[in-house]
Scaffold this active site. Structure first.
Site, PDB file in Angstrom:
ATOM      1  N   ARG A  87       0.811  -1.213   0.000  1.00 47.85           N
ATOM      2  CA  ARG A  87       0.000   0.000   0.000  1.00 47.85           C
ATOM      3  C   ARG A  87       0.843   1.261   0.000  1.00 47.85           C
ATOM      4  NH1 ARG A  87      -2.931   1.740  -2.700  1.00 47.85           N
ATOM      5  NH2 ARG A  87      -3.941  -0.289  -2.585  1.00 47.85           N
ATOM      6  N   LYS A 120       1.222  24.934  -3.212  1.00 52.53           N
ATOM      7  CA  LYS A 120       0.012  24.253  -2.746  1.00 52.53           C
ATOM      8  C   LYS A 120       0.217  22.745  -2.845  1.00 52.53           C
ATOM      9  CE  LYS A 120      -2.967  28.097  -4.112  1.00 52.53           C
ATOM     10  NZ  LYS A 120      -4.036  28.572  -5.014  1.00 52.53           N
ATOM     11  N   LYS A 152       3.043  39.478  -2.561  1.00 52.92           N
ATOM     12  CA  LYS A 152       1.620  39.296  -2.849  1.00 52.92           C
ATOM     13  C   LYS A 152       0.801  40.442  -2.273  1.00 52.92           C
ATOM     14  CE  LYS A 152       0.065  35.080  -2.969  1.00 52.92           C
ATOM     15  NZ  LYS A 152       0.100  34.441  -4.298  1.00 52.92           N
ATOM     16  N   GLU A 199       2.912  40.504  -7.309  1.00 54.23           N
ATOM     17  CA  GLU A 199       1.575  40.151  -7.774  1.00 54.23           C
ATOM     18  C   GLU A 199       0.777  41.417  -8.097  1.00 54.23           C
ATOM     19  OE1 GLU A 199      -1.120  36.957  -5.869  1.00 54.23           O
ATOM     20  OE2 GLU A 199      -1.819  38.866  -5.038  1.00 54.23           O
ATOM     21  N   ASP A 225      -2.677  38.080 -11.455  1.00 55.08           N
ATOM     22  CA  ASP A 225      -3.590  37.241 -10.676  1.00 55.08           C
ATOM     23  C   ASP A 225      -5.029  37.388 -11.128  1.00 55.08           C
ATOM     24  OD1 ASP A 225      -4.236  35.455  -8.540  1.00 55.08           O
ATOM     25  OD2 ASP A 225      -4.983  37.168  -7.406  1.00 55.08           O
TER      26      ASP A 225
END
Length: 283
Positions: free
Chosen positions: A102, A137, A169, A199, A220
């Protein structure tokens, strides 16, 4: 560029086995002689085939479950495999092969899923100037193998972590007070070897960023028209990255706006693991 360090891979597999095996594989101990030899064959079940990735973790997993593995067949990293194809064959002690099944499949199914998805995105924008890249992410603890799988699939890596680049950002801009102030602080503090990206959500912000010397801009959630306009405003001197609302239905049109990079968080944060099957044959 972060690489897959051998010691890191071993520790990763050890943690996965500790989670799955616990104090011992009770079922296998009850049904299989510890020294009984056999062969495991891993095959592809996906109807549309896969891009194989993660083979280095198969032998490592089975070695750590005391199967004394001998790889008889192992697909190349990045190799396209059709449904029914054999991805790997390994000889060894059956008990160890069963105990590691597994964990071994979990790794390879995830990594092959990422490589397969990345290849589809890369193929979708072929012939344009754009390149597919990943994001941060990723699943906690699995970033190295997930970003590796993106590269195997034909994509590129964005920052590995917060310490590997500067990306200003919206919240950083708000904290600094303005685009100009954020860029100036970044230039003062960041090493000269780091690229500084900022950004922007509007064309007005793009113009401000260029006026303050930006050399790399993340656009963005902009419309296709605004992406094209951004390229026209700044020419080819600034690297443009498109982010947001990217999927296989939209990525070609985004690439044709003239951006250099298209970041796709879905490559890692919501990828579908591919379907592989492992079958055991006793010697």
């Amino acid at each position: 560029m972060e690489i897959l360090r051998q010691t890191d891979l071993t520790e990763l597999v050890k943690r996965a086995l500790a989670e799955d095996v616990g104090q011992g594989d009770i079922t296998t101990a009850a049904t299989v002689e510890s020294s009984q030899p056999g062969r495991a064959r891993i095959t592809v079940k996906e109807p549309d085939g896969i891009v194989f990735c993660g083979g280095m973790l198969l032998e490592r997993t089975f070695s750590l479950t005391a199967s004394a593995p001998a790889m008889k067949r192992l697909a190349r990293e990045g190799e396209p495999l059709h449904r029914g194809a054999v991805a790997a064959e390994v000889d060894g002690r059956l008990a160890g092969l069963l105990t590691g099944e597994r964990v071994a499949l979990n790794f390879v199914q995830l990594m092959s899923g990422i490589a397969t998805a990345t290849r589809r995105y890369a193929d979708a924008i072929a012939g344009t100037r754009a390149r597919i890249v990943d994001t941060r992410k990723t699943h906690p603890g699995l970033r190295a193998i997930e970003k590796y799988a993106v590269r195997v699939g034909g994509g590129g890596n964005h920052r590995f972590g917060l310490d590997s680049g500067v990306l200003i950002k919206d919240n950083h801009i708000a904290a600094a007070g303005s685009i100009g102030a954020a860029l100036e602080r970044a230039r003062r503090l960041a090493p000269h070897t780091f690229r500084i990206e900022i950004e922007c959500e509007t064309l007005a912000q793009v113009e401000q960023a260029v006026a303050h010397g930006a050399t790399s801009i993340l656009l963005d959630n902009m419309s296709l028209d605004d992406l094209r306009a951004a390229r026209q405003i700044i020419g080819d001197a600034v690297i443009l990255e498109a982010s947001g609302n990217v999927n296989l239905d939209t990525v070609r049109a985004i690439a044709e706006t003239g951006v250099d990079l298209i970041s796709v968080g879905a490559l890692t944060h919501s990828v579908k693991a591919v379907d592989l099957s492992m079958r055991i044959a006793a010697a």
